[in-house]
Design a protein around this motif. Structure first.
Motif, short mmCIF file in Angstrom:
data_model
loop_
_atom_site.label_atom_id
_atom_site.label_comp_id
_atom_site.label_asym_id
_atom_site.label_seq_id
_atom_site.Cartn_x
_atom_site.Cartn_y
_atom_site.Cartn_z
N PRO A 25 6.34 -2.28 14.40
CA PRO A 25 5.10 -2.92 13.97
C PRO A 25 3.89 -1.99 14.10
O PRO A 25 2.88 -2.20 13.45
CB PRO A 25 4.97 -4.12 14.92
CG PRO A 25 5.78 -3.75 16.12
CD PRO A 25 6.90 -2.88 15.61
N GLU A 26 4.00 -0.96 14.94
CA GLU A 26 2.85 -0.09 15.15
C GLU A 26 2.89 1.16 14.27
O GLU A 26 1.94 1.49 13.58
CB GLU A 26 2.77 0.29 16.63
CG GLU A 26 1.41 0.80 17.03
CD GLU A 26 1.33 1.07 18.52
OE1 GLU A 26 1.42 0.10 19.32
OE2 GLU A 26 1.18 2.24 18.89
N SER A 27 4.03 1.85 14.27
CA SER A 27 4.10 3.14 13.56
C SER A 27 4.64 3.00 12.14
O SER A 27 4.52 3.91 11.34
CB SER A 27 5.02 4.10 14.33
OG SER A 27 6.36 3.61 14.30
N GLY A 28 5.24 1.86 11.85
CA GLY A 28 5.79 1.68 10.52
C GLY A 28 7.15 2.35 10.32
O GLY A 28 7.76 2.26 9.26
N ARG A 29 7.65 3.01 11.37
CA ARG A 29 8.95 3.66 11.28
C ARG A 29 10.03 2.61 11.00
O ARG A 29 10.11 1.59 11.66
CB ARG A 29 9.23 4.38 12.60
CG ARG A 29 10.67 4.79 12.85
CD ARG A 29 11.11 5.91 11.91
NE ARG A 29 12.06 6.82 12.54
CZ ARG A 29 13.39 6.68 12.52
NH1 ARG A 29 13.94 5.65 11.93
NH2 ARG A 29 14.15 7.59 13.10
N GLU A 30 10.89 2.93 10.02
CA GLU A 30 11.96 1.98 9.67
C GLU A 30 13.28 2.40 10.28
O GLU A 30 13.67 3.56 10.20
CB GLU A 30 12.13 1.92 8.15
CG GLU A 30 11.19 0.96 7.49
CD GLU A 30 11.61 0.62 6.06
OE1 GLU A 30 12.77 0.89 5.68
OE2 GLU A 30 10.76 0.08 5.34
N PHE A 31 13.95 1.44 10.89
CA PHE A 31 15.30 1.66 11.37
C PHE A 31 16.24 0.91 10.45
O PHE A 31 16.21 -0.33 10.40
CB PHE A 31 15.44 1.16 12.81
CG PHE A 31 14.53 1.84 13.80
CD1 PHE A 31 14.92 3.03 14.40
CD2 PHE A 31 13.29 1.31 14.10
CE1 PHE A 31 14.08 3.68 15.30
CE2 PHE A 31 12.44 1.94 15.00
CZ PHE A 31 12.84 3.13 15.60
N PRO A 32 17.06 1.65 9.68
CA PRO A 32 17.89 0.97 8.69
C PRO A 32 19.04 0.17 9.31
O PRO A 32 19.56 0.54 10.38
CB PRO A 32 18.44 2.13 7.85
CG PRO A 32 18.33 3.34 8.70
CD PRO A 32 17.20 3.11 9.66
#
Ligand SMILES: C[S@@+](CC[C@H](N)C(=O)[O-])C[C@H]1O[C@@H](n2cnc3c(N)ncnc32)[C@H](O)[C@@H]1O
Lengths: 214, 131
Positions: free
Chosen positions: B109-116
């Motif tokens: 929610p903070e960095s926008g990094r996606e974990f597929p």
């Protein structure tokens, strides 16, 4: 389920196809896995009805065994997707009644300050961690540390007997008390099925850790 | 007899996962994007669910249900009598244990990094520069 029955049931779990040596991908033998799980359940009541985490789950023998002994939920964690593929197909082949899941993650990345899993969500953590070689020295301690964060009650693990004093001390630092439940022999070479050298047993401690601090 | 369950992520695990990307202060809860989900009945064990309720972040669970499009299925708060409230425990069981996320992603929610998430398995591995 009797010990012998459990061991026979676990013999159907498929091992690593192409074990990655650097990840120390050898399986816990059905005999060892059954002893560990059966003891955890019959002596300590740590499996049936519990939420279990399997660290470095590999092909899943510890998850499958704990499911057969009545764990309600089991989460396997491994860094290697090939291992997780076998984990999935093994668990699905057993037609288990409980919920089993897995995630791909690096256990060396656990830390209390920057968690990837909230602390103390599991009752019991099971693992047969890498012993640590030249290239990944200390990985067994990383596993132990992660286990101490994840478990609210008990951790079961296998460690080289030669490292016992160090393990006991580290466990203390992590807020756990170690109890050597049994001394066992582990034939690594027979786990790495392609190994040609004459096999040699190594001595391992089967240790139960209890969480002493919240 | 029902088919054996698949080994796929459920919301009980989503409820425990947080983003551990370097520098992130509040990486919880992860935002679920689900492209493919399935529901699969599993054995209901009221004692187990009741015990888990104390370790579940309830607001994150209700949010997760909304994010996958299952709105209005859970009460906003855990009822006081949850231990004996069988209807509630069944709802919680369904939300936690019976919804399989097969394909999609979890986003910090903070960095926008996606974990597929592929094949029901979330990939939480970080790159070298993220640790
Ligand atoms: C000794 S094997 C045990 C496998 C399985 N638990 C069993 O009992 O048969 C160790 C496992 O840890 C995994 N592993 C090694 N390093 C890891 C790491 N940093 N994070 C997560 N898993 C790791 C390996 O892929 C391997 O599956």
């Amino acid at each position: 389920m009797k010990l012998r029955q459990l061991e026979i049931a676990l013999e159907d779990a498929k091992p690593f196809q192409e074990p990655k040596i650097q990840l120390e991908q050898y399986v816990t033998t059905p005999h060892l896995a059954a002893c560990l799980l059966h003891t955890a359940e019959t002596q300590f009541g740590d499996i049936c009805g519990k939420n279990v985490c399997d660290l470095g789950c590999g092909c899943g023998i510890l998850s499958i065994g704990s499911s057969l002994l009545g764990a309600n939920h089991c989460l396997g964690i491994d860094i290697d997707e090939d291992a997780l593929e076998i984990f999935q197909s093994n668990c699905e082949a057993y037609e288990l009644n409980n919920v089993v899941e897995c995630i791909q993650a690096d256990i060396a990345r656990f830390s209390p300050s920057r968690n990837m899993i909230l602390a103390k969500r599991f009752d019991t953590v099971l693992m047969n961690p890498p012993f640590g070689t030249k290239s990944n020295k200390g990985i067994d301690m990383e596993f132990l540390h992660a286990a101490s964060i994840l478990a609210s009650h008990a951790v079961y693990s296998l460690h080289k007997s030669s490292t016992r004093a160090h393990i006991v001390k580290k466990a203390n630092d992590f807020g756990m008390q170690a109890q050597v439940v049994a001394e066992m022999r582990y034939n690594l070479e027979s786990s790495y099925k392609f190994h040609k050298k004459k096999s040699k047993d190594i001595e391992v401690d089967f240790i139960r850790f209890t969480i002493t601090t919240g | 007899m029902r088919l054996s369950a698949f080994v796929r992520m459920r919301l009980i695990t989503h409820n425990m996962l947080t983003s551990h990307v370097k520098g992130v202060k509040n990486g919880y809860p992860l935002v679920i994007k689900a492209e493919d989900i399935k529901e699969q009945e599993t054995d209901f064990n009221p004692d187990f669910i009741s015990r888990m309720i104390t370790r579940i972040e309830w607001p994150a669970l209700t949010k997760a249900m909304e994010m996958i499009g299952h709105t209005d299925q859970l009460p906003e708060e855990v009822p006081k009598d949850y231990e004996t409230n069988n209807d509630f425990l069944k709802q919680a069981h369904h939300a936690l244990m019976e919804i399989e996320v097969i394909t999609g992603s979890l986003t910090c929610p903070e960095s926008g990094r996606e974990f597929p998430i592929a094949n029901g398995i979330p990939n939480m591995l970080l790159n070298e520069d993220e640790v």
